[in-house]
Design a protein around this motif. Structure first.
Motif, PDB file in Angstrom:
ATOM      1  N   ASP A  53       0.895  -1.164   0.000  1.00 53.96           N
ATOM      2  CA  ASP A  53       0.000   0.000   0.000  1.00 53.96           C
ATOM      3  C   ASP A  53       0.935   1.216   0.000  1.00 53.96           C
ATOM      4  O   ASP A  53       1.532   1.529   1.030  1.00 53.96           O
ATOM      5  N   GLU A  54       1.104   1.855  -1.140  1.00 51.69           N
ATOM      6  CA  GLU A  54       2.243   2.751  -1.311  1.00 51.69           C
ATOM      7  C   GLU A  54       1.931   4.244  -1.306  1.00 51.69           C
ATOM      8  O   GLU A  54       2.830   5.053  -1.484  1.00 51.69           O
ATOM      9  N   HIS A  55       0.641   4.598  -1.181  1.00 51.39           N
ATOM     10  CA  HIS A  55       0.331   6.029  -1.201  1.00 51.39           C
ATOM     11  C   HIS A  55       0.098   6.571   0.207  1.00 51.39           C
ATOM     12  O   HIS A  55       0.068   5.812   1.163  1.00 51.39           O
ATOM     13  N   GLY A  56      -0.067   7.883   0.273  1.00 54.84           N
ATOM     14  CA  GLY A  56      -0.457   8.480   1.546  1.00 54.84           C
ATOM     15  C   GLY A  56       0.625   9.341   2.154  1.00 54.84           C
ATOM     16  O   GLY A  56       1.789   9.316   1.741  1.00 54.84           O
ATOM     17  N   VAL A  57       0.183  10.079   3.173  1.00 59.84           N
ATOM     18  CA  VAL A  57       1.055  11.090   3.761  1.00 59.84           C
ATOM     19  C   VAL A  57       2.242  10.466   4.502  1.00 59.84           C
ATOM     20  O   VAL A  57       3.337  11.016   4.517  1.00 59.84           O
ATOM     21  N   ASN A  58       2.044   9.291   5.060  1.00 58.40           N
ATOM     22  CA  ASN A  58       3.156   8.676   5.799  1.00 58.40           C
ATOM     23  C   ASN A  58       4.306   8.282   4.877  1.00 58.40           C
ATOM     24  O   ASN A  58       5.473   8.402   5.235  1.00 58.40           O
ATOM     25  N   VAL A  59       3.943   7.810   3.689  1.00 63.64           N
ATOM     26  CA  VAL A  59       4.985   7.459   2.715  1.00 63.64           C
ATOM     27  C   VAL A  59       5.663   8.743   2.223  1.00 63.64           C
ATOM     28  O   VAL A  59       6.897   8.808   2.105  1.00 63.64           O
ATOM     29  N   GLU A  60       4.836   9.749   1.991  1.00 65.62           N
ATOM     30  CA  GLU A  60       5.369  11.039   1.548  1.00 65.62           C
ATOM     31  C   GLU A  60       6.448  11.512   2.529  1.00 65.62           C
ATOM     32  O   GLU A  60       7.554  11.882   2.139  1.00 65.62           O
ATOM     33  N   ARG A  61       6.113  11.410   3.824  1.00 68.47           N
ATOM     34  CA  ARG A  61       7.062  11.863   4.860  1.00 68.47           C
ATOM     35  C   ARG A  61       8.294  10.980   4.936  1.00 68.47           C
ATOM     36  O   ARG A  61       9.411  11.460   5.079  1.00 68.47           O
ATOM     37  N   ALA A  62       8.076   9.664   4.872  1.00 70.07           N
ATOM     38  CA  ALA A  62       9.219   8.744   4.996  1.00 70.07           C
ATOM     39  C   ALA A  62      10.194   8.956   3.841  1.00 70.07           C
ATOM     40  O   ALA A  62      11.411   8.921   4.022  1.00 70.07           O
ATOM     41  N   ALA A  63       9.655   9.207   2.643  1.00 71.31           N
ATOM     42  CA  ALA A  63      10.526   9.420   1.482  1.00 71.31           C
ATOM     43  C   ALA A  63      11.305  10.721   1.657  1.00 71.31           C
ATOM     44  O   ALA A  63      12.501  10.788   1.358  1.00 71.31           O
ATOM     45  N   THR A 208      -7.571  16.755  -1.160  1.00 72.85           N
ATOM     46  CA  THR A 208      -6.809  17.749  -1.942  1.00 72.85           C
ATOM     47  C   THR A 208      -5.564  18.182  -1.176  1.00 72.85           C
ATOM     48  O   THR A 208      -4.703  18.860  -1.722  1.00 72.85           O
ATOM     49  N   THR A 209      -5.473  17.765   0.101  1.00 70.57           N
ATOM     50  CA  THR A 209      -4.296  18.160   0.888  1.00 70.57           C
ATOM     51  C   THR A 209      -3.146  17.167   0.717  1.00 70.57           C
ATOM     52  O   THR A 209      -2.062  17.387   1.202  1.00 70.57           O
ATOM     53  N   LEU A 210      -3.418  16.090   0.041  1.00 68.71           N
ATOM     54  CA  LEU A 210      -2.392  15.059  -0.145  1.00 68.71           C
ATOM     55  C   LEU A 210      -1.906  15.103  -1.594  1.00 68.71           C
ATOM     56  O   LEU A 210      -2.699  15.288  -2.515  1.00 68.71           O
ATOM     57  N   ARG A 211      -0.622  14.948  -1.778  1.00 67.76           N
ATOM     58  CA  ARG A 211      -0.083  14.994  -3.136  1.00 67.76           C
ATOM     59  C   ARG A 211       0.182  13.573  -3.657  1.00 67.76           C
ATOM     60  O   ARG A 211      -0.051  13.243  -4.802  1.00 67.76           O
ATOM     61  N   TRP A 212       0.716  12.717  -2.757  1.00 65.70           N
ATOM     62  CA  TRP A 212       1.177  11.385  -3.178  1.00 65.70           C
ATOM     63  C   TRP A 212       0.013  10.382  -3.147  1.00 65.70           C
ATOM     64  O   TRP A 212      -0.217   9.671  -2.175  1.00 65.70           O
ATOM     65  N   GLY A 213      -0.754  10.398  -4.240  1.00 64.67           N
ATOM     66  CA  GLY A 213      -1.903   9.502  -4.319  1.00 64.67           C
ATOM     67  C   GLY A 213      -2.323   9.357  -5.776  1.00 64.67           C
ATOM     68  O   GLY A 213      -1.727   9.976  -6.674  1.00 64.67           O
ATOM     69  N   ILE A 214      -3.353   8.555  -6.005  1.00 69.96           N
ATOM     70  CA  ILE A 214      -3.827   8.345  -7.384  1.00 69.96           C
ATOM     71  C   ILE A 214      -4.740   9.517  -7.765  1.00 69.96           C
ATOM     72  O   ILE A 214      -5.716   9.798  -7.054  1.00 69.96           O
ATOM     73  N   PRO A 215      -4.441  10.215  -8.858  1.00 69.48           N
ATOM     74  CA  PRO A 215      -5.260  11.371  -9.218  1.00 69.48           C
ATOM     75  C   PRO A 215      -6.679  10.991  -9.628  1.00 69.48           C
ATOM     76  O   PRO A 215      -6.902   9.933 -10.224  1.00 69.48           O
ATOM     77  N   VAL A 216      -7.616  11.864  -9.289  1.00 65.65           N
ATOM     78  CA  VAL A 216      -8.996  11.681  -9.735  1.00 65.65           C
ATOM     79  C   VAL A 216      -9.040  12.320 -11.133  1.00 65.65           C
ATOM     80  O   VAL A 216      -8.804  13.525 -11.255  1.00 65.65           O
ATOM     81  N   PRO A 217      -9.294  11.534 -12.181  1.00 64.05           N
ATOM     82  CA  PRO A 217      -9.142  12.083 -13.531  1.00 64.05           C
ATOM     83  C   PRO A 217     -10.006  13.327 -13.753  1.00 64.05           C
ATOM     84  O   PRO A 217     -11.187  13.340 -13.415  1.00 64.05           O
ATOM     85  N   GLY A 218      -9.384  14.357 -14.281  1.00 60.30           N
ATOM     86  CA  GLY A 218     -10.089  15.602 -14.585  1.00 60.30           C
ATOM     87  C   GLY A 218     -10.409  16.423 -13.347  1.00 60.30           C
ATOM     88  O   GLY A 218     -11.062  17.467 -13.455  1.00 60.30           O
ATOM     89  N   GLU A 219     -10.005  15.992 -12.170  1.00 61.92           N
ATOM     90  CA  GLU A 219     -10.384  16.696 -10.942  1.00 61.92           C
ATOM     91  C   GLU A 219      -9.147  17.047 -10.109  1.00 61.92           C
ATOM     92  O   GLU A 219      -9.245  17.209  -8.890  1.00 61.92           O
ATOM     93  N   GLU A 220      -7.980  17.086 -10.743  1.00 62.84           N
ATOM     94  CA  GLU A 220      -6.778  17.402  -9.990  1.00 62.84           C
ATOM     95  C   GLU A 220      -6.980  18.776  -9.324  1.00 62.84           C
ATOM     96  O   GLU A 220      -7.611  19.638  -9.945  1.00 62.84           O
ATOM     97  N   PRO A 221      -6.525  19.035  -8.114  1.00 61.29           N
ATOM     98  CA  PRO A 221      -5.578  18.218  -7.350  1.00 61.29           C
ATOM     99  C   PRO A 221      -6.207  17.125  -6.480  1.00 61.29           C
ATOM    100  O   PRO A 221      -5.547  16.674  -5.543  1.00 61.29           O
ATOM    101  N   HIS A 222      -7.433  16.687  -6.760  1.00 65.83           N
ATOM    102  CA  HIS A 222      -7.983  15.606  -5.949  1.00 65.83           C
ATOM    103  C   HIS A 222      -7.221  14.303  -6.198  1.00 65.83           C
ATOM    104  O   HIS A 222      -6.998  13.931  -7.349  1.00 65.83           O
ATOM    105  N   VAL A 223      -6.868  13.649  -5.105  1.00 64.95           N
ATOM    106  CA  VAL A 223      -6.341  12.281  -5.230  1.00 64.95           C
ATOM    107  C   VAL A 223      -7.236  11.393  -4.372  1.00 64.95           C
ATOM    108  O   VAL A 223      -7.934  11.886  -3.481  1.00 64.95           O
TER     109      VAL A 223
END
Ligand code: MSP
Length: 663
Positions: A53-63, A208-223
């Protein structure tokens, strides 16, 4: 035409990649691997999925902490998880990563289905937000501090897409009623039903506060919200939108820990209902392995790592312990003491001893060939009856996920066989025709019992079972052996035994625990990496002279640097292998002033006995360190030869005095 096999699909959770696996994760995965092997042996066409499970704020921080891009970070972590499962004999068929393109497409497709079916709407989510960590803090109230950094949170409102979870209260309750086995065990089911009966709130499934996730097509910055993303992995692993072509969906079984049951029994079925997709057949929630009565977590500092245990006792020992020690479904305590006790009693003294005793007696009395049994006595029949009865019982227990009880039954048969051999004393029989016939019956019975036992234990102890299977001259892989055809009496006389080997060497409890803990300590607190060597690193505990000149000219050193290294002539006094460390030998070496213990990574090239009395070159002023938990005080010098870096010990053509310094 062979009959078409029935398909069976099971999954582990998809593990977070901001950390590495501990015993808790290992437990879930080993349980699934056991079920997978068991179902295979009953003729199913099984697919087992695990993954990350590779997305989310915790991965963002760890990276960020690691100073590398998220994609690089998760790729590294995913390969670490994969490698560990290999070391544990876990044979997952699918390893899904939530950054896989196939998965991304599946998540986006599912969202589209929700929209088409009228189950999503745009709304606002209000919650406590930590501006320092850029994250919503779940369950926090206005005025609460951030649990991570301790600074005040702020109330923030964010635009999200909501999933109409509230619309599924009745359909879910109806579903639970119609499918009483969907949630297991029963106690968990009651918890979930009560929760759903209490009412369901709509669920925000984008951020919309998270960057590292799967984008919602046509609705960026929603992930997408990580749980929506992660749950969908079960479907994307077996074809995603094309799941019908592969034919494994719906899953027969999701195995999860009790901590994540709600996601699997409320959100996940509701998502699938909204998309009009088939629902999984069953979710099994097991308990936790506790350490010092608390759930393991890195922040509490009470995690138990699997690798040091595997290195010391072998993968089967860990698998056996995890499944034998606690009743599946309940919590259980983890303790090294209990682990090593079980290892010595059940594996070394139990199965291991029975196998080596039987093999040695067949070697001695029947030139290593399975004997043809002579006339039977009531005690032979009694043992046969017990083993035959165990077959049905064990299959039933595995089927009901009663792993501890399945193993208990197998080990009670092993215990009975042990008693049988002790009572019958085949070693005390003579060479008369009658005695030979009696010996043949006893030893055939013991060998047949071992064949039955390892076939039954194979789902849990695949490495050991395969060894014993071959040892008793059985053809074909045990993994594809059909358990439903297993009967007492199928062992054919005449088969030649394989080479005898110790399955589980006995270990000293205190020493084993110390070594496991020391390896765990090394893994949890790695020393800062040394600058990269110019050539391949030498085998542990040896200093290697590079076999080829380095590609770049190394920097020259002055004599004062060289003289810092104190090398002396040593003489090997004792040498032995180290249980759980295939490459290392433990040596004691006389260096003139004292006798030192030194570990050398030469076990694959030198027999321990051949080294005794040999004069070697020792670096004596190296700081002591532990290799695989064994103290090494010095280094033996060796050349590193060929592409594999084969160590060749440095020595002298003339006789030299022990302790002489090399200059
Ligand atoms: N990524 C989510 C799961 C998404 S599934 C669609 C997640 N990952 S996790 O890495 O935290 O792993 C959770 C699972 O690990 C638990 O559900 C459980 O199966 C297992 N365990 C973690 N700690 C455990 C114990 N101490 N004991 C037993 N199992 C535990 O949650």
């Amino acid at each position: 035409m062979p009959e078409k096999k029935e398909k069976y699909y099971l999954t582990t959770p998809i593990y977070y990649t901001n950390g590495l696996p501990h015993i808790g994760h290992t437990y879930t995965t080993v349980v699934c691997d056991t079920i997978r092997r068991f179902k295979r042996m009953r003729g199913y066409d099984v697919v087992m999925t695990t993954g990350t499970d590779e997305h989310g704020v915790n991965v963002e921080r760890a990276a960020k902490k690691a100073g590398i891009p998220e994609s690089e970070f998760v790729a590294k972590m995913a390969s670490e998880w994969r490698a560990l499962w290999d070391e544990l004999g876990v044979a997952a068929d699918e390893f899904v990563r939530t950054t896989d393109i196939q998965h991304v497409r599946t998540v986006q497709w599912l969202f589209r289905l929700f929209r088409e079916n009228g189950y999503v709407y745009k709304g606002h989510y209000t919650g406590q937000y930590c501006i320092y960590d850029n994250a919503f803090v779940n369950d926090a109230k206005p005025g609460d501090n951030c649990p991570d950094c301790g600074r005040p949170t702020e109330t923030v409102t964010e635009e999200n897409y909501f999933f109409k979870l509230s619309a599924f209260q009745k359909p879910l309750l109806d579903f639970y009623k119609k499918n009483p086995d969907f949630i297991q065990p029963e106690t968990r089911k009651n918890e979930v039903v009560t929760f759903v009966e209490g009412g369901l709130k709509d669920l925000s499934i984008t951020r919309t506060t998270l960057r590292w996730g799967i984008p919602v097509p046509g609705e960026e910055p929603h992930v997408f919200y990580v749980w929506f993303d992660a749950l969908t992995a079960y479907l994307s692993a077996v074809g995603g939108p094309d799941y019908e072509k592969r034919g494994y969906w719906p899953a027969d079984l999701h195995v999860v820990g009790k901590d994540i049951i709600r996601f699997h029994t409320v959100y996940w079925p509701a998502f699938l209902m909204a998309a009009v997709l088939p629902l999984p057949m069953q979710v099994w929630a097991h308990g936790w392995f506790l350490m010092d009565a608390a759930k393991m977590s890195k922040s509490k500092g009470n995690v138990v790592l699997p690798r040091p245990i595997v290195n010391m006792l072998g993968m089967d020992a860990l698998r056996y312990f995890l499944l034998r020690e606690v009743v599946f479904g309940q919590d259980g305590n983890f303790s090294y003491d209990a682990l090593v006790t079980r290892y010595n009693s059940d594996l070394a003294n139990g199965l291991g001893n029975l196998a080596s005793r039987t093999v040695a007696l067949i070697e001695k009395n029947f030139a290593g060939k399975i004997p043809k049994p002579g006339p039977r006595q009531p005690q032979d029949d009694a043992l046969a009856k017990e083993a035959q009865a165990a077959i049905g019982e064990v299959l039933e227990r595995y089927d009901k996920m009663e792993f501890a009880r399945a193993l208990e039954t197998i080990w009670s048969v092993i215990g009975a066989a042990d008693k049988y051999l002790t009572a019958e004393q085949p070693w005390a029989l003579g060479s008369s025709e009658a005695d030979q016939a009696r010996k043949a019956t006893i030893l055939w019975t013991a060998a047949e019992l071992l064949r039955v036992v390892v076939a039954l234990a194979n789902p849990v102890l695949p490495a050991t079972a395969a060894k014993v299977w071959i040892l008793f001259g059985q053809a074909g892989s045990l993994d594809s052996f059909e358990l439903d055809g297993l009967r007492w009496g199928q062992l054919a006389p005449g088969a030649q035994l394989g080479k005898a080997q110790t399955l589980f060497p006995r270990v000293d409890k205190a020493e084993a625990i110390e070594r496991i803990e020391s390896m765990a300590n090394e893994e949890l607190n790695p020393k800062p990496a040394a600058p990269a060597p110019a050539a391949a690193p030498p085998a542990a505990g040896t200093v290697a002279a590079a076999s080829a000149p380095a590609a770049t000219t190394p920097e020259k050193i002055g004599i004062e640097d060289f003289s810092k290294v104190e090398m002396r002539v040593g003489q090997v006094k004792t040498a032995e292998r180290i249980v759980g460390a295939d490459k290392l030998l433990k040596l004691t070496v006389d260096i003139g002033t004292e006798v030192r213990q030194i570990c050398a990574g030469i076990a694959q090239f030198y027999e321990p006995e051949s080294l005794i009395g040999r004069k070697v070159v020792v670096v004596v002023n190296l700081a002591p360190r532990k290799l695989r938990g064994v103290e090494s005080n010095g280094m033996i010098v060796a050349a590193s030869v060929g592409p594999d870096g084969r160590p060749v010990l440095a020595g002298f053509l003339e006789d030299v005095e022990v302790g002489a310094r090399l200059k």
